[in-house]
Design an enzyme around this catalytic site. Structure first.
Site, PDB file in Angstrom:
ATOM      1  N   GLY A 167       5.120  -6.507  -9.750  1.00 35.15           N
ATOM      2  CA  GLY A 167       5.457  -6.315 -11.084  1.00 35.15           C
ATOM      3  C   GLY A 167       5.274  -4.838 -11.059  1.00 35.15           C
ATOM      4  O   GLY A 167       6.019  -4.259 -11.734  1.00 35.15           O
ATOM      5  N   PRO A 171       1.916 -10.180  -9.444  1.00 35.72           N
ATOM      6  CA  PRO A 171       1.581  -8.923 -10.066  1.00 35.72           C
ATOM      7  C   PRO A 171       1.816  -7.740  -9.271  1.00 35.72           C
ATOM      8  O   PRO A 171       1.938  -6.674  -9.765  1.00 35.72           O
ATOM      9  CB  PRO A 171      -0.008  -9.286 -10.291  1.00 35.72           C
ATOM     10  CG  PRO A 171      -0.034 -10.732 -10.521  1.00 35.72           C
ATOM     11  CD  PRO A 171       0.967 -11.157  -9.598  1.00 35.72           C
ATOM     12  N   GLY A 187       7.341 -12.738 -10.878  1.00 35.82           N
ATOM     13  CA  GLY A 187       6.839 -12.989  -9.675  1.00 35.82           C
ATOM     14  C   GLY A 187       5.630 -12.376  -9.486  1.00 35.82           C
ATOM     15  O   GLY A 187       4.830 -12.521 -10.541  1.00 35.82           O
ATOM     16  N   CYS A 200       2.978 -20.935 -11.219  1.00 33.61           N
ATOM     17  CA  CYS A 200       2.214 -19.801 -11.505  1.00 33.61           C
ATOM     18  C   CYS A 200       1.417 -20.171 -12.748  1.00 33.61           C
ATOM     19  O   CYS A 200       0.264 -19.731 -13.123  1.00 33.61           O
ATOM     20  CB  CYS A 200       3.468 -18.848 -12.211  1.00 33.61           C
ATOM     21  SG  CYS A 200       4.379 -19.429 -13.603  1.00 33.61           S
ATOM     22  N   GLU A 221       7.041 -11.115 -16.025  1.00 30.38           N
ATOM     23  CA  GLU A 221       6.236 -12.813 -15.943  1.00 30.38           C
ATOM     24  C   GLU A 221       5.687 -12.837 -14.665  1.00 30.38           C
ATOM     25  O   GLU A 221       6.294 -13.132 -13.428  1.00 30.38           O
ATOM     26  CB  GLU A 221       7.643 -13.716 -16.194  1.00 30.38           C
ATOM     27  CG  GLU A 221       8.375 -13.783 -17.420  1.00 30.38           C
ATOM     28  CD  GLU A 221       7.556 -14.239 -18.681  1.00 30.38           C
ATOM     29  OE1 GLU A 221       6.444 -14.872 -18.337  1.00 30.38           O
ATOM     30  OE2 GLU A 221       8.126 -14.367 -19.785  1.00 30.38           O
TER      31      GLU A 221
HETATM   32  P1  NAD Z   1       7.489 -11.996  -5.420  1.00 26.42           P
HETATM   33  O1  NAD Z   1       6.993 -11.031  -6.380  1.00 26.42           O
HETATM   34  O2  NAD Z   1       7.243 -12.071  -4.075  1.00 26.42           O
HETATM   35  O3  NAD Z   1       9.046 -12.036  -5.222  1.00 26.42           O
HETATM   36  C1  NAD Z   1       9.761 -12.124  -6.754  1.00 26.42           C
HETATM   37  C2  NAD Z   1      11.026 -11.486  -6.515  1.00 26.42           C
HETATM   38  O4  NAD Z   1      10.859  -9.928  -6.345  1.00 26.42           O
HETATM   39  C3  NAD Z   1      12.018 -11.695  -5.414  1.00 26.42           C
HETATM   40  O5  NAD Z   1      13.301 -12.120  -5.816  1.00 26.42           O
HETATM   41  C4  NAD Z   1      11.729 -10.892  -4.268  1.00 26.42           C
HETATM   42  O6  NAD Z   1      13.174 -10.682  -3.525  1.00 26.42           O
HETATM   43  C5  NAD Z   1      11.657  -9.621  -5.238  1.00 26.42           C
HETATM   44  N1  NAD Z   1      10.622  -8.446  -4.477  1.00 26.42           N
HETATM   45  C6  NAD Z   1       9.625  -9.065  -3.470  1.00 26.42           C
HETATM   46  N2  NAD Z   1       8.855  -7.954  -2.894  1.00 26.42           N
HETATM   47  C7  NAD Z   1       9.671  -6.683  -3.821  1.00 26.42           C
HETATM   48  C8  NAD Z   1       9.452  -5.593  -3.563  1.00 26.42           C
HETATM   49  N3  NAD Z   1       8.572  -4.827  -2.764  1.00 26.42           N
HETATM   50  N4  NAD Z   1      10.332  -4.645  -4.367  1.00 26.42           N
HETATM   51  C9  NAD Z   1      11.312  -5.269  -5.124  1.00 26.42           C
HETATM   52  N5  NAD Z   1      11.488  -6.387  -5.308  1.00 26.42           N
HETATM   53  C10 NAD Z   1      10.685  -7.238  -4.446  1.00 26.42           C
HETATM   54  O7  NAD Z   1       6.937 -13.489  -5.954  1.00 26.42           O
HETATM   55  P2  NAD Z   1       7.135 -14.951  -5.592  1.00 26.42           P
HETATM   56  O8  NAD Z   1       6.424 -15.119  -4.108  1.00 26.42           O
HETATM   57  O9  NAD Z   1       8.710 -15.284  -5.305  1.00 26.42           O
HETATM   58  O10 NAD Z   1       6.639 -15.672  -6.266  1.00 26.42           O
HETATM   59  C11 NAD Z   1       5.332 -16.178  -6.655  1.00 26.42           C
HETATM   60  C12 NAD Z   1       4.612 -15.170  -7.669  1.00 26.42           C
HETATM   61  O11 NAD Z   1       5.299 -15.383  -8.897  1.00 26.42           O
HETATM   62  C13 NAD Z   1       3.248 -15.617  -8.092  1.00 26.42           C
HETATM   63  O12 NAD Z   1       2.468 -14.669  -8.282  1.00 26.42           O
HETATM   64  C14 NAD Z   1       3.443 -16.378  -9.402  1.00 26.42           C
HETATM   65  O13 NAD Z   1       2.199 -16.813  -9.992  1.00 26.42           O
HETATM   66  C15 NAD Z   1       4.486 -15.637  -9.875  1.00 26.42           C
HETATM   67  N6  NAD Z   1       5.385 -16.506 -10.897  1.00 26.42           N
HETATM   68  C16 NAD Z   1       5.268 -16.228 -12.098  1.00 26.42           C
HETATM   69  C17 NAD Z   1       5.863 -16.979 -13.256  1.00 26.42           C
HETATM   70  C18 NAD Z   1       5.918 -16.603 -14.619  1.00 26.42           C
HETATM   71  O14 NAD Z   1       6.597 -17.247 -15.451  1.00 26.42           O
HETATM   72  N7  NAD Z   1       4.984 -15.809 -15.194  1.00 26.42           N
HETATM   73  C19 NAD Z   1       6.809 -18.000 -12.709  1.00 26.42           C
HETATM   74  C20 NAD Z   1       6.812 -18.128 -11.300  1.00 26.42           C
HETATM   75  C21 NAD Z   1       6.170 -17.398 -10.450  1.00 26.42           C
END
Ligand code: NAD
Length: 476
Positions: A205, A202, A200, A256, A222
């Site tokens: 993360g 940064p 997800g 990503c 990731e």
């Molecule tokens: P996100 O970080 O918003 O969500 C990812 C997960 O985290 C979801 O399941 C969500 O429910 C959970 N989440 C969201 N907010 C949270 C919180 N406050 N506390 C705990 N959990 C929480 O990411 P997204 O919008 O789903 O995806 C987009 C991001 O992910 C972009 O930054 C993209 O670059 C990155 N990404 C990275 C990779 C990789 O392989 N490195 C792959 C795909 C996406």
């Protein structure tokens, strides 16, 4: 664009606790499986994915109008290739690995046993819901873990289908899908998992790592960021334009490792932009809103976010070279190319994660390197060039999670390569052996067979023993 389902309900804390405890109780049964038993599980998963292939396509069409062929290429294929790779390597990965014994420790032998971490949590994003959930799942199964998967709430059709599919072949005490949003994720993060594999943003993360620190849970993060593309004066402009246009607009730019922004040598800049426009037309026709190959932004929140970036850049003096058309009702943004984008506009301060390509000209490669290095380390950096010196110079003087030379994003598909970021773009790696390793503890095991020379050096210490210690330090 969610057509049939809305955001899933949060899962009750007590239900989360119940499943977690069931997995904790069952973890050694899973851990003590042989490679053949793990291969059998992977085979079942493979058959399951193929059996549900059309439902997966339907779910992703309903979630954000993703074309079925694009689902095959970017969701199904990465999973099946990850499964095939794990099936043919897991026996070797699990095998005891003997390591050498230093002379001073003669009389012992040593080996490494990859043992499962235990009960692990996978939190996945919405942009490739199946690929980025089942990919780590394959590695965690191969490594012998009990697994809780928390998919994204923003692709509810995909999320519900994953739950249905995995419940068909796995007991919840081995693999459970727990649906929900931030609340569910937050509740899960309070538990003492043995590993968390998070994909997800940064910013999230950091929340995950903070929660993991409370239990000293290891993490694989990731993450994302702004992945630059550099096209020098020796590059084949036609190939570069075709590949960058594909990498930028596939999945509607919600990738990503999409090429976030592009530096192209001034002598090739206009030719590159013209070619990108040609490829946009040939991929998605004159009007991409009518072309089924073109996906949509996942929801109106993200539509408004990306549109806001474009509007902000235009207000600060940027030019739209292609696209710049919107349809709020459809969460549609046409494939867009922009120039003169000010560095302080949100398009350049944030990860774009949408179908917009800022293009900059350059004459001095070192200035480009300086600009790239002034930002956080990207998840990927792409180089288009025929000049080995330039390629090596860029690689040696920048940092990135991964790199493609004369292509973009395809390094993701090679299961022999580690995949992941560095610092702000990620911690740890996934895919193939690296995924197996992420979900394992390499346990170092030493067996003493006959008395060791070092035993002569036990207390009480005296001059003779000190001389032997001196010799040991000098010669071994
Ligand atoms: P996100 O970080 O918003 O969500 C990812 C997960 O985290 C979801 O399941 C969500 O429910 C959970 N989440 C969201 N907010 C949270 C919180 N406050 N506390 C705990 N959990 C929480 O990411 P997204 O919008 O789903 O995806 C987009 C991001 O992910 C972009 O930054 C993209 O670059 C990155 N990404 C990275 C990779 C990789 O392989 N490195 C792959 C795909 C996406």
């Amino acid at each position: 664009m969610n057509a049939t389902l809305t955001i899933p309900k949060e899962t009750e804390t007590a239900e989360i606790q119940r499943i977690f405890e069931a997995q904790q109780a069952n973890q050694f049964n899973i851990a003590n499986t042989t490679s053949s038993q793990r291969i059998a599980k992977l085979k079942k998963l493979h058959q399951l994915v193929l059996k549900y292939r059309s439902q997966i396509k339907e779910a992703l069409f309903n979630d954000y109008r993703k074309h079925p062929s694009e689902v095959d290429l970017t969701e199904i294929y990465p999973i099946t290739s990850e499964i095939k790779h794990a099936k043919s390597h897991v026996h070797r990965w699990m095998r005891k690995q003997r390591v050498k014994t230093p002379l001073a420790m003669m009389g012992s032998s040593s080996r490494i046993k990859y043992e499962p971490k235990g009960v692990v949590l996978i939190i996945s994003p919405w942009n490739f819901p199946f690929n980025l959930s089942f990919g780590p799942l394959v590695s965690a199964i191969a490594a012998g873990n009990a697994i809780i998967l928390k998919p994204s709430e923003h692709t509810p059709n995909a999320s519900a289908l994953m739950k249905e599919m995995l419940a068909e072949i796995f007991d919840e005490s081995e693999i459970a899908v727990i649906e929900g949003g931030v609340q569910t994720s937050t509740d899960l993060l309070k538990l003492p998992f043995n590993h968390i594999f998070f994909t997800g943003a940064p910013s999230i993360g950091k929340i995950v790592m903070g929660a993991a620190a409370k239990h000293l849970t290891s993490v694989t993060l990731e993450l994302g960021g702004k992945s630059p593309t550099i096209i020098d004066e020796t590059a084949n402009v036609n190939d570069a334009a075709r590949r960058v246009a594909w990498g930028k607009y596939v999945n509607n730019g919600q990738v990503c490792i999409a090429p976030d922004y592009v530096f192209v040598h001034e002598s090739k800049k206009q030719a590159f932009i013209d070619k990108v426009k040609e490829y946009i037309q040939s991929f998605y026709s004159e009007d991409a809103s009518k072309e089924t190959s073109y996906a949509r932004i996942v929801n109106n929140h993200h539509f408004k976010r990306v549109k806001g970036y474009i509007d902000d850049a235009v207000a600060k003096g940027a030019n739209i070279e292609a696209g710049g058309k919107f349809d709020n009702d459809q969460d549609f943004i046409a494939p867009t190319v922009m120039t003169n984008v000010p560095k302080e506009s949100t398009l350049m301060t944030e990860e774009i994660f949408g179908p917009v390509m800022p293009v900059y000209g350059f004459t001095d490669l070192n200035e480009v390197i300086k600009e790239v290095n002034s930002r956080e380390k990207p998840l990927a950096l792409y180089i288009y060039s025929k000049n080995k010196k330039n390629i090596n110079h860029i690689i040696a003087n920048t940092r990135a999670g991964g790199t493609c030379i004369n292509h973009n994003a395809v390094h993701f598909f090679n299961t022999n390569l580690p995949f992941g970021g560095s610092n702000n773009s990620g911690i740890g790696k996934g895919h193939g052996f690296y995924g197996f390793e992420a979900f394992s503890n390499p346990r170092g095991i030493l067996k003493q067979h006959i008395p060791n020379a070092l035993e002569k050096l036990l207390p009480p210490y005296n001059n003779t023993k000190q001389k032997l210690i001196d010799l040991t330090i000098k010669y071994f």
